[in-house]
Motif scaffolding. Structure first.
Motif, mmCIF file in Angstrom:
data_model
loop_
_atom_site.group_PDB
_atom_site.id
_atom_site.type_symbol
_atom_site.label_atom_id
_atom_site.label_comp_id
_atom_site.label_asym_id
_atom_site.label_seq_id
_atom_site.Cartn_x
_atom_site.Cartn_y
_atom_site.Cartn_z
ATOM 1 N N ASP A 146 21.222 73.922 27.863
ATOM 2 C CA ASP A 146 22.131 75.005 27.497
ATOM 3 C C ASP A 146 21.340 76.270 27.168
ATOM 4 O OD1 ASP A 146 24.734 75.997 27.037
ATOM 5 O OD2 ASP A 146 24.458 75.788 24.875
ATOM 6 N N ALA A 147 20.223 76.104 26.484
ATOM 7 C CA ALA A 147 19.389 77.267 26.160
ATOM 8 C C ALA A 147 18.871 77.931 27.431
ATOM 9 C CB ALA A 147 18.217 76.836 25.264
ATOM 10 N N MET A 148 18.472 77.115 28.409
ATOM 11 C CA MET A 148 17.985 77.674 29.677
ATOM 12 C C MET A 148 19.084 78.439 30.400
ATOM 13 S SD MET A 148 15.684 74.501 31.064
ATOM 14 C CE MET A 148 14.192 73.992 30.216
ATOM 15 N N LEU A 149 20.297 77.886 30.394
ATOM 16 C CA LEU A 149 21.410 78.574 31.047
ATOM 17 C C LEU A 149 21.713 79.897 30.351
ATOM 18 C CD1 LEU A 149 23.849 75.583 31.772
ATOM 19 C CD2 LEU A 149 22.567 76.912 33.453
ATOM 20 N N VAL A 150 21.700 79.888 29.026
ATOM 21 C CA VAL A 150 21.961 81.130 28.290
ATOM 22 C C VAL A 150 20.880 82.151 28.598
ATOM 23 C CG1 VAL A 150 22.136 82.176 25.996
ATOM 24 C CG2 VAL A 150 23.246 79.982 26.452
ATOM 25 N N HIS A 151 19.618 81.707 28.681
ATOM 26 C CA HIS A 151 18.526 82.622 29.024
ATOM 27 C C HIS A 151 18.759 83.244 30.405
ATOM 28 C CE1 HIS A 151 14.506 84.281 29.538
ATOM 29 N NE2 HIS A 151 14.380 83.587 30.659
#
Length: 1283
Positions: A146-151
């Motif tokens: 999820d953090a990667m997608l938000v980035h």
């Protein structure tokens, strides 16, 4: 360029230490060969084989990343991505955690490197790679996704946002809607993770305060739902005139469409999802509008909202702002029937379905609507849309109106709206039979209807549903506004009748048209009035019969009688109009004016005195006169059935009149029997008559009938088949056609009959009148029709016929046996051997079939009648004589079954009856066998419970054996015919034969489904046993389903037929049989295994409707299947049924049935693999199936607590390489024209099926008129490695 590539090239290069570079070069070279138009087929195939072999190399992921990351050519990059995808999909579980992380890093580097210059298909391929890894690792070894997608989302520009949206949409679809086996194994973790990252943290905490948060997969508290809706708002602010902005908004809306069915409704409200979607609807971008409409449809097709959620999400759509937007959108999407804007038209159809969902909430949640909410504007919007000239756009809203008007509180309020008169007029006008309009009609409704429907049957089914809803609306309006609605309806009808021929040519018998505009107009108004009469019936049932109600009813009855009297006085020459008015008058007599015997007698007098003279010089007009005459006799008997007591008061005069008419000698046999039946019904159904007197007077009708069966001459004639032929005149027929050498004549319709032939034709028809069949059928029919058991008429019938059945049955079975035997050429012994092949042609029924036969039905009948005096006409008379005997015997047997033990109680009957019904049934055509199956179903349905064991085994065993032989042989013939290209009339006949074979197969599988239906009510017609049978205590006899499964003589032929039906190329029939097998499989397992899987397999197929019903706990009925029987059938299912299922899974024809086939295979493994090694052995005999994979699959599906969906996914993954591919995908089928079904929604398709639901069977042919050839399945027969 090299023409071949060594298959060991990469491996050899890798071994020499320079594998990477050489491998990449060889892959480049192979791709050039594959995509070069100059390459030979052999070179291309070898290159393709090499590229496939690379996927199995250990270095394949590294090669894939290098090709996808470092190359410019999109084809090369795509192949590199396919190597990575193959590694993830097929080898992920074999990799160490370090290699799995390496693969994930490859994917992340590719993701970060994408640009807007990359082709969309490459970006989508990378997104799919992300999703495949996520399905395997997210929430386990991969927690920061999820953090990667938000980035990525926060990077500038649109390209990464589009990528993230693609990933989110694919994740949602795969996790919540697919049968992916990887998802199945991790569904709990993945679905929980999805809900976690989409939903705002505050909403989750509020809805699930005690939820477990580990593992932590969320990056921020916001969640993707608010991010996406905020992004859509930003797109709208930026302006969707830009194609890039519009594409982003549409893609974000697509994600919402996927997420809305499962997301927490409160989260949608919290982020103003509804408002954002409505704002998108108001934009000028058609793609954004369509995407927003799909999202709104997903929002309002959910049916599980609480009252609070309903108020937040649905009620605002009833407000003036939303209604105004919807009104403007509807007006924008309205199309010109002669110049259709496809984008607008598709929008209008979906928009109507969305409004239908909104309207249905008014019905379901009416009490939750806040006080002060004004829904009139929304109802006015529904009124606007239902008037669409497109019936496909109109019908969802019409369905909504039926629900609104039938609602106890909403209906009375809606009917007071000022537009309700327009709704009544609309529904009245649209009861016109559009299918009968001329093909060149320019009416926009007709033009759009033809645009929206593929076939004539589909059009008829759709119009049948539309008319049904129109009638329902009219009924409701009449019920709610009785006097006002009737006044409007009858005034409109009166005006139409008085101006019927205004602007129309006068009636001309020479140029008569059965479906002229005056005829259609009268039929339309008559249908409206009949719907209104049903509404009046509802009004009577719903009232307390106060003095005011009685006054209202009396005043209306007086008005109706006056109107009908005026109608009686009107003079019409058109027989079709007179027939329709006659039906209407009898409807009035037996419904609204049933308490007015004086009016009924006027109608009766009208029927008896109105008998138009034939006009044979005008063939079409004369046919219409015959229709009127037939209908007059039907309506006469209807009056007697509905109103026997008033007719009993004038019975003596009626009897005298009938005797006078019979004595005159002017009545033919049918009319004479009709008048006698009329008198019989009056005595039989009257309530004011002593039972002894009833029996005495009825015996006067029945005794002469019995005497005909006592006739020794008849018995002598029926003592042999030769005597039967002499009785019907078939001996003379054989001599005549042998003399004329008709087998040498190609077109019988071109050869006129000589005097001998005409005399023979007349004799065939005359001989039928001398048989006791028609009169027996008529009196038996009226002895049992629409009677409650234990009523005085039913008791009288039992006593009347009790001593007649022993007289009739022996001779009746001979009639039936000989009629069936007549279809066997070998029995036509008076024909020389070389002519016996012509028998099939003589006895083959001619019939018209919508969508296949050339011309209209009227054209067909005109051709048949036009050839009456030719050899074709003689053949028609011959087959008519045999058909008369055969089908009249069926009808008599059916009537006998209604008298319970008086028929079923004959101990010696079952075997001779089975012999008579089925011995020669193989020689009947498919068309004729359908009727035989219908009778067989009634024989089963009406059999009293105590007599089942004695009566049913011979009947059902013989039936299923013969049906299997007949239907299997016909499908084999069809397969052989498909290898030969037919044309013209020959093709039409073959297409008709195929269509009828599909109908026969469906009739047979539906009979199986009904017999094995776990929800089937017990006892004949769900009632207690026959008149003389004592009440049967519950649980004394097994249910019919269990009775058949316990009895090997029935179960074996039944299941053998079903196993063959799995392979028959008819998707509808195959679907029924697959569900039947899934229903019965637990019955042959052990109670422990059955209970283990019961919760997951708790739905069983229910009868012919294709619905499901809870079957209860296994083995709970107290009747166990004998162990030996269970073992025998279990082994049969594990071998023959499993093999058939696997073969169908491999067959491209059954691509659309693969999920159901997989579910059947999974059920076999789940219930039987613990008991027998047979299913495992069958699976191991398949090519490309590894023992470890088989064992893993069996172990998984046999575990308790695994859903049937997950079991099916495991099986389909195991057999992935054996699954068939559609012919179109294989490139073997040229597109011959786009079907209108493509792009049609589920709701729209339901409106196109009879009753709004049953799926049509396989279609025959295409736009070119050519049938699809059965795909070549070479190698499938040897799939099981049988020695």
């Amino acid at each position: 360029m090299a023409s071949t590539i060594p298959l060991n090239g990469v491996a050899g290069a890798a071994a020499s230490g320079n594998g990477g570079g050489d491998a990449i070069l060889k892959i480049h070279e192979a791709l050039k060969i594959v995509y070069s138009p100059q390459s030979t087929n052999q070179a291309r195939q070898e290159a393709q084989a090499f590229l496939e072999s690379v996927k199995s190399l250990p270095e394949a992921p590294e090669h894939g990343f290098n090709l996808a990351f470092n190359q410019q050519d999109p084809i090369v990059r795509h192949y590199g991505l396919s190597l990575l995808e193959h590694a993830v999909k097929h080898r992920w579980a074999d990799y160490t955690p370090e290699l799995q992380e390496c693969l994930r890093n490859y994917m992340l580097r590719l993701t970060k490197a994408i640009t807007d210059r990359d082709p969309l298909y490459l970006r989508n391929k990378i997104a799919q790679l992300w999703v495949e890894i996520a399905k395997r690792a997210w929430g386990a070894s991969w927690l920061d996704m999820d953090a990667m997608l938000v980035h990525l989302w926060q990077l500038p520009g649109f390209v990464h946002k589009l990528f993230v949206l693609k990933v989110l949409e694919s994740l949602s679809e795969d996790i919540f809607n697919s049968d992916d086996v990887v998802v199945a194994l991790r569904e709990g973790a993945l679905s929980k993770a999805c809900v976690e990252i989409f939903t705002p943290a505050a909403i989750l905490s509020e809805e699930f305060p005690n939820r477990q948060k580990n593992p932590e997969v969320r990056f921020q508290a916001e969640g993707w739902l608010p991010r996406i809706t905020q992004f859509i708002g930003e797109c709208l602010s930026a302006g969707v005139q830009s194609e890039d902005v519009a594409a982003c908004a549409a893609k974000a809306l697509n994600v919402l469409t996927s997420v809305i069915p499962w997301v927490i409704p409160k989260a949608i409200s919290a982020v103003n999802g509804r408002g954002v979607m409505c704002s998108c609807l108001a934009t000028s971008s058609v793609p954004v509008q369509k995407a927003a409409l799909e999202a709104l449809y997903a929002l309002y097709s959910r049916s599980n909202y609480t009252e609070e959620e309903f108020v937040d999400l649905v009620v605002p759509m009833y407000g003036p702002e939303a209604v105004d937007l919807c009104r403007r959108l509807y007006e924008w999407s309205t199309v010109d029937a002669h110049d259709i804007d496809e984008d607008k038209y598709q929008f209008a159809k979906k928009f109507s379905e969305m409004l239908c969902c909104l309207g249905n909430y008014l019905d379901r949640k009416f009490t939750a609507i806040p006080v002060g909410t004004n829904v009139q504007g929304f109802l006015e919007l529904l009124m606007l849309v239902v008037q669409s000239q497109s019936l496909v756009v109109s019908i969802p809203i019409l369905l909504t109106w039926t629900r609104i008007l039938s609602h106890r509180a909403l209906g009375p309020a809606a009917v007071e709206m000022p537009f309700i008169g327009n709704l009544l007029e609309l529904c009245s006008n649209r009861l016109l039979r559009y299918e009968w309009l001329p093909e060149d009609t320019e009416d926009p409704i007709y033009v759009l209807l033809n645009e929206d429907t593929d076939t004539v049957p589909e059009r008829h089914a759709f119009l049948g549903n539309y008319r049904r809803y129109c009638c329902s609306v009219i009924e409701s309006i009449v019920n709610l506004q009785l006097q006002g609605a009737f006044t409007v309806i009858l005034n409109r009808a009166e005006h139409a009748l008085n101006t019927l021929y205004d602007g129309q040519p006068p009636l001309s018998p020479a140029n008569y048209q059965k479906n002229s505009m005056p005829v259609l107009t009268v039929d339309c108004h008559a249908t409206v009035i009949e719907a209104a009469l049903k509404g009046y019936d509802k009004w009577k049932l719903s009232r307390n019969r106060t003095d005011e109600d009685k006054q209202t009813s009396a005043a209306l009855d007086q008005y109706l009688e006056k109107w009908c009297t005026q109608l009686l006085a009107m003079k019409f020459e058109d027989p079709q109009i007179r027939k329709r008015i006659l039906q209407l008058l009898v409807n009035f007599s037996t419904r609204a004016l049933e308490s007015n015997p004086s009016f009924m007698l006027k109608v009766l007098e009208h029927i008896l005195m109105t008998w138009p003279a034939p006009q044979p010089e005008y063939r079409v007009y004369n046919d219409a006169i015959k229709d009127l005459q037939t209908e007059s006799m039907v309506e006469l008997q209807r009056l007697a059935s509905k109103m026997p007591d008033p007719l009993l008061d004038v019975y003596d005069q009626l009897e005298a009149k009938v005797k006078e008419m019979i004595a005159s000698g002017t009545l033919d046999e049918k009319r004479q029997i009709a008048y006698q039946s009329f008198l019989f019904i009056i005595i039989h159904r009257a309530t004011r008559i002593d039972q002894e007197v009833r029996l005495q007077r009825l015996n006067a009708f029945i005794e002469p009938v019995k005497n005909q069966w006592r006739d020794e001459a008849l018995k002598q004639a029926l003592s042999s088949y030769e005597g039967f032929c002499q009785l019907l005149g078939l001996d003379k027929v054989q001599k005549y056609i042998a003399q004329r050498q008709i087998h040498q004549i190609t077109d019988w319709g071109e050869v006129d009959l000589d005097a001998e032939g005409l005399a023979l034709q007349a004799e065939l028809e005359q001989r039928q009148t001398m048989l006791p069949l028609r009169v027996t059928k008529s009196f038996l029919t009226y002895s049992v029709e629409r009677l409650e058991k234990n009523s005085p008429p039913y008791q009288a019938s039992c006593l009347l016929w009790k001593d007649g059945f022993p007289l009739i049955l022996p001779e009746l079975l001979k009639f039936l046996s000989y009629a069936h035997a007549s279809h066997s050429p070998s029995n036509w012994t008076l024909l020389p051997a070389e002519m016996q092949g012509v028998v099939h042609r003589v006895l083959a029924d001619r019939f018209w079939q919508a969508g296949i036969s050339e011309g209209s039905k009227d054209d067909f009948y005109a051709r048949v009648l036009g050839k009456k005096n030719t050899l074709e006409g003689l053949a028609s008379s011959i087959r008519g004589a045999v058909r008369f005997v055969r089908e009249t015997c069926y009808a008599i047997l059916y009537c006998m079954t209604r008298l319970d033990t008086h028929f079923y109680g004959f101990l010696e009957l079952p075997n001779p009856l089975a012999e008579a019904l089925f011995a020669d049934s193989l020689y009947l055509s498919s068309h004729q066998v359908i009727n035989l199956l219908t009778l067989s179903r009634f024989l089963v349905d009406h059999c009293p419970l105590p007599l089942r064991e004695h009566f049913l085994p011979p009947i059902l065993a013989t039936c299923f054996r013969q049906m299997d032989a007949k239907i299997s042989s016909e499908w084999e013939k069809l397969g052989q015919r498909e290898t030969v290209q037919a044309a013209g009339e020959e093709l039409t006949e073959e297409m008709k034969a195929e269509s009828i074979l599909r109908q026969l197969t469906y009739s047979a599988v539906v009979m199986v489904a009904d017999v094995l239906d776990p929800a089937r009510p017990e006892g004949p017609s769900g009632e207690a046993e026959g008149l003389e049978s004592p009440a049967v205590p519950p649980g004394k006899f097994p249910p019919l389903r269990k009775f058949c499964l316990m009895n090997p003589s029935i179960a074996v032929p039944l299941l053998v037929f079903c196993s063959h039906a799995i392979r028959m190329h008819d998707g509808r029939c195959c679907g029924v049989v697959l569900r039947v097998f899934r229903s019965i499989i637990p019955e042959f397992s052990t109670p422990e295994i059955a209970k283990l899987h019961h919760k997951e397999h708790h739905h069983h197929f229910s009868g012919s409707t294709g619905t499901t019903a809870a079957a209860g706990a296994p083995f709970s009925d107290g009747f166990a299947i004998p162990a030996a029987t269970a073992h025998e059938i279990r082994e049969f299912i594990c071998t023959e049924v499993l093999k058939a299922a696997i073969q169908s899974l491999h067959d491209p024809y059954f691509v659309d049935s693969q999920k159901e086939i997989g579910a059947l295979i999974a059920a076999i493994l789940a219930y039987y693999a613990p008991l027998t090694p047979t299913p495992r052995a069958i699976l191991l005999s398949l090519p490309s199936v590894k023992p470890a994979e088989v064992d893993r699959t069996i172990e998984y599906v046999c575990k308790g607590g695994v859903s049937s969906r997950h079991q099916r996914a495991m099986v389909l993954e195991l057999l992935e390489e054996l699954k068939g591919v559609s012919v179109a995908e294989m490139g073997k089928l040229e597109k011959s024209g786009a079907s209108k079904k493509k792009g049609r929604s589920k709701m729209a398709q339901e409106f196109m099926t009879p009753g709004g639901g049953q799926q049509p069977g396989g279609q025959v042919g295409g736009a070119s008129g050519q049938r699809e050839k059965t795909p070549d399945l070479e190698g499938v027969a040897g799939m099981f490695n049988e020695g």
